[in-house]
Design a protein around this motif. Structure first.
Motif, PDB file in Angstrom:
ATOM      1  N   ARG A  72      13.730  50.805  56.970  1.00 19.77           N
ATOM      2  CA  ARG A  72      13.243  50.292  55.696  1.00 19.77           C
ATOM      3  C   ARG A  72      11.988  49.424  55.828  1.00 19.77           C
ATOM      4  N   CYS A  73      11.627  49.034  57.052  1.00 22.41           N
ATOM      5  CA  CYS A  73      10.564  48.036  57.222  1.00 22.41           C
ATOM      6  C   CYS A  73       9.357  48.594  57.966  1.00 22.41           C
ATOM      7  N   GLU A  74       8.282  47.810  57.947  1.00 21.60           N
ATOM      8  CA  GLU A  74       7.053  48.142  58.666  1.00 21.60           C
ATOM      9  C   GLU A  74       6.827  47.220  59.868  1.00 21.60           C
ATOM     10  N   HIS A  75       7.438  46.064  59.806  1.00 16.58           N
ATOM     11  CA  HIS A  75       7.201  45.029  60.817  1.00 16.58           C
ATOM     12  C   HIS A  75       8.532  44.360  61.142  1.00 16.58           C
ATOM     13  N   LEU A  76       8.818  44.210  62.424  1.00 15.96           N
ATOM     14  CA  LEU A  76      10.029  43.517  62.861  1.00 15.96           C
ATOM     15  C   LEU A  76       9.658  42.221  63.567  1.00 15.96           C
ATOM     16  N   ILE A  77      10.268  41.118  63.120  1.00 12.82           N
ATOM     17  CA  ILE A  77      10.144  39.834  63.809  1.00 12.82           C
ATOM     18  C   ILE A  77      11.520  39.494  64.363  1.00 12.82           C
ATOM     19  N   SER A  78      11.624  39.318  65.681  1.00 13.41           N
ATOM     20  CA  SER A  78      12.909  39.076  66.330  1.00 13.41           C
ATOM     21  C   SER A  78      12.911  37.736  67.050  1.00 13.41           C
ATOM     22  N   PHE A  79      14.025  37.025  66.928  1.00 10.55           N
ATOM     23  CA  PHE A  79      14.258  35.793  67.677  1.00 10.55           C
ATOM     24  C   PHE A  79      15.434  36.051  68.602  1.00 10.55           C
ATOM     25  N   ALA A  80      15.197  35.939  69.913  1.00 18.94           N
ATOM     26  CA  ALA A  80      16.245  36.340  70.858  1.00 18.94           C
ATOM     27  C   ALA A  80      16.219  35.502  72.125  1.00 18.94           C
ATOM     28  N   PHE A  81      17.377  35.455  72.771  1.00 20.93           N
ATOM     29  CA  PHE A  81      17.464  34.981  74.138  1.00 20.93           C
ATOM     30  C   PHE A  81      17.325  36.201  75.047  1.00 20.93           C
ATOM     31  N   HIS A  82      17.095  35.968  76.328  1.00 23.44           N
ATOM     32  CA  HIS A  82      16.912  37.099  77.235  1.00 23.44           C
ATOM     33  C   HIS A  82      18.183  37.931  77.408  1.00 23.44           C
ATOM     34  N   ASP A  83      19.340  37.376  77.012  1.00 22.91           N
ATOM     35  CA  ASP A  83      20.585  38.136  77.107  1.00 22.91           C
ATOM     36  C   ASP A  83      21.097  38.574  75.733  1.00 22.91           C
ATOM     37  N   SER A  84      20.241  38.526  74.716  1.00 21.46           N
ATOM     38  CA  SER A  84      20.625  38.988  73.366  1.00 21.46           C
ATOM     39  C   SER A  84      20.476  40.504  73.316  1.00 21.46           C
ATOM     40  N   ILE A  85      21.473  41.198  73.835  1.00 22.24           N
ATOM     41  CA  ILE A  85      21.363  42.640  74.073  1.00 22.24           C
ATOM     42  C   ILE A  85      21.077  43.422  72.802  1.00 22.24           C
ATOM     43  N   VAL A  86      21.853  43.178  71.744  1.00 17.70           N
ATOM     44  CA  VAL A  86      21.705  43.968  70.511  1.00 17.70           C
ATOM     45  C   VAL A  86      20.352  43.716  69.855  1.00 17.70           C
ATOM     46  N   VAL A  87      19.913  42.472  69.838  1.00 15.30           N
ATOM     47  CA  VAL A  87      18.619  42.138  69.229  1.00 15.30           C
ATOM     48  C   VAL A  87      17.477  42.773  70.017  1.00 15.30           C
ATOM     49  N   LEU A  88      17.549  42.708  71.332  1.00 10.76           N
ATOM     50  CA  LEU A  88      16.494  43.294  72.169  1.00 10.76           C
ATOM     51  C   LEU A  88      16.474  44.814  72.051  1.00 10.76           C
ATOM     52  N   GLU A  89      17.645  45.407  71.879  1.00 12.64           N
ATOM     53  CA  GLU A  89      17.694  46.861  71.673  1.00 12.64           C
ATOM     54  C   GLU A  89      16.994  47.230  70.365  1.00 12.64           C
ATOM     55  N   ALA A  90      17.175  46.416  69.344  1.00  7.83           N
ATOM     56  CA  ALA A  90      16.504  46.671  68.054  1.00  7.83           C
ATOM     57  C   ALA A  90      14.995  46.580  68.210  1.00  7.83           C
ATOM     58  N   ALA A  91      14.523  45.620  68.996  1.00  3.85           N
ATOM     59  CA  ALA A  91      13.082  45.489  69.223  1.00  3.85           C
ATOM     60  C   ALA A  91      12.530  46.715  69.954  1.00  3.85           C
ATOM     61  N   ARG A  92      13.264  47.194  70.951  1.00  7.13           N
ATOM     62  CA  ARG A  92      12.818  48.403  71.668  1.00  7.13           C
ATOM     63  C   ARG A  92      12.831  49.617  70.748  1.00  7.13           C
ATOM     64  N   GLU A  93      13.845  49.717  69.902  1.00  8.01           N
ATOM     65  CA  GLU A  93      13.908  50.835  68.953  1.00  8.01           C
ATOM     66  C   GLU A  93      12.739  50.783  67.982  1.00  8.01           C
ATOM     67  N   ALA A  94      12.412  49.587  67.505  1.00  6.96           N
ATOM     68  CA  ALA A  94      11.287  49.441  66.579  1.00  6.96           C
ATOM     69  C   ALA A  94       9.982  49.878  67.233  1.00  6.96           C
TER      70      ALA A  94
END
Length: 238
Positions: free
Chosen positions: A203-225
């Motif tokens: 649904r979006c054009e731009h992803l802004i993520s706040f994560a720790f280095h072990d935030s697996i699900v959030v980091l996976e979303a960033a890689r997918e984006a």
């Protein structure tokens, strides 16, 4: 409208050494939301070190180096946030997803609220998800609600609303656009969250993520984006 933050940090390493004290005063950002232009950024760092005769110089040097490295990481994060704030008006309106870790500091919650608030004010549509009330997504919701443009906030939940914590459900009652993925109720939360993040990214054009280095699900979303050729801003909290 002028915003500013004061940031005071003490490191656990220093608590073991009462003669080595570090104080950090960080007026991290001061800017005018009417023009969304950064004014002069003031960063003041003061490091006070006193060494007792019983402490070895090499140990003190190691601790000081560790502190400097932590400062540099935080400086980079704040610089990235300030760049985001300065670019908000130039690229509006757009569809922005803001996602992140379920738990982080009160200072970071304030920053996320401010960043979201500024995005909504200039007409950007914000997408986020649910989670803990002390997490990134709840801070996004609070910031968007403060801008009083309910049509520019959409919350996509990984499961039914009833699966959310009670305090988050209270917050979501104020949100006009809530999408429940009730079909995921029988799935583990991490699996449902991955499916939810994929939906939000569509649904979006731009992803802004706040994560720790072990935030697996959030980091996976960033890689997918990134694989979907979305604009990605990834901010590490550690």
């Amino acid at each position: 409208m002028i915003f500013s933050f004061q940031y005071l940090i003490s490191y656990p390493q220093l608590k073991k050494n009462p003669n080595l004290i570090k104080k950090k005063s960080f007026n991290c950002c001061s800017f005018n939301l009417n023009s969304i232009e950064n004014s002069k950024i003031k960063k003041n760092f003061v490091l006070f070190e006193s060494k007792a005769e019983s402490y070895d110089d090499q140990e003190a040097t190691t601790i000081s180096t560790l502190i400097n490295n932590k400062e540099e990481e935080r400086d980079r994060m704040f610089d990235t946030i300030l760049q985001e704030l300065s670019a908000i008006q130039q690229n509006a309106p757009r569809k922005v997803a803001i996602l992140g870790t379920r738990h982080f500091s009160f200072l970071h919650q304030q920053i996320v609220e401010l960043l979201t608030y500024a995005n909504v004010l200039v007409g950007n549509h914000i997408f986020t998800s649910g989670g803990a009330v002390s997490g990134t997504n709840a801070a996004v919701i609070r910031g968007a609600l403060r801008a009083e443009k309910p049509d520019l906030l959409t919350v996509v939940l990984p499961q039914s609303l009833k699966k959310q914590p009670p305090d988050v459900r209270d917050l979501l009652e104020k949100v006009q656009n809530v999408i429940e993925m009730s079909e995921n109720d029988d799935l583990p939360l991490d699996v449902a969250s991955r499916l939810c993040n994929s939906d939000i990214l569509s649904r979006c054009e731009h992803l802004i993520s706040f994560a720790f280095h072990d935030s697996i699900v959030v980091l996976e979303a960033a890689r997918e984006a990134k694989s979907l050729n979305k604009l990605v801003t990834l901010l590490y909290l550690d």
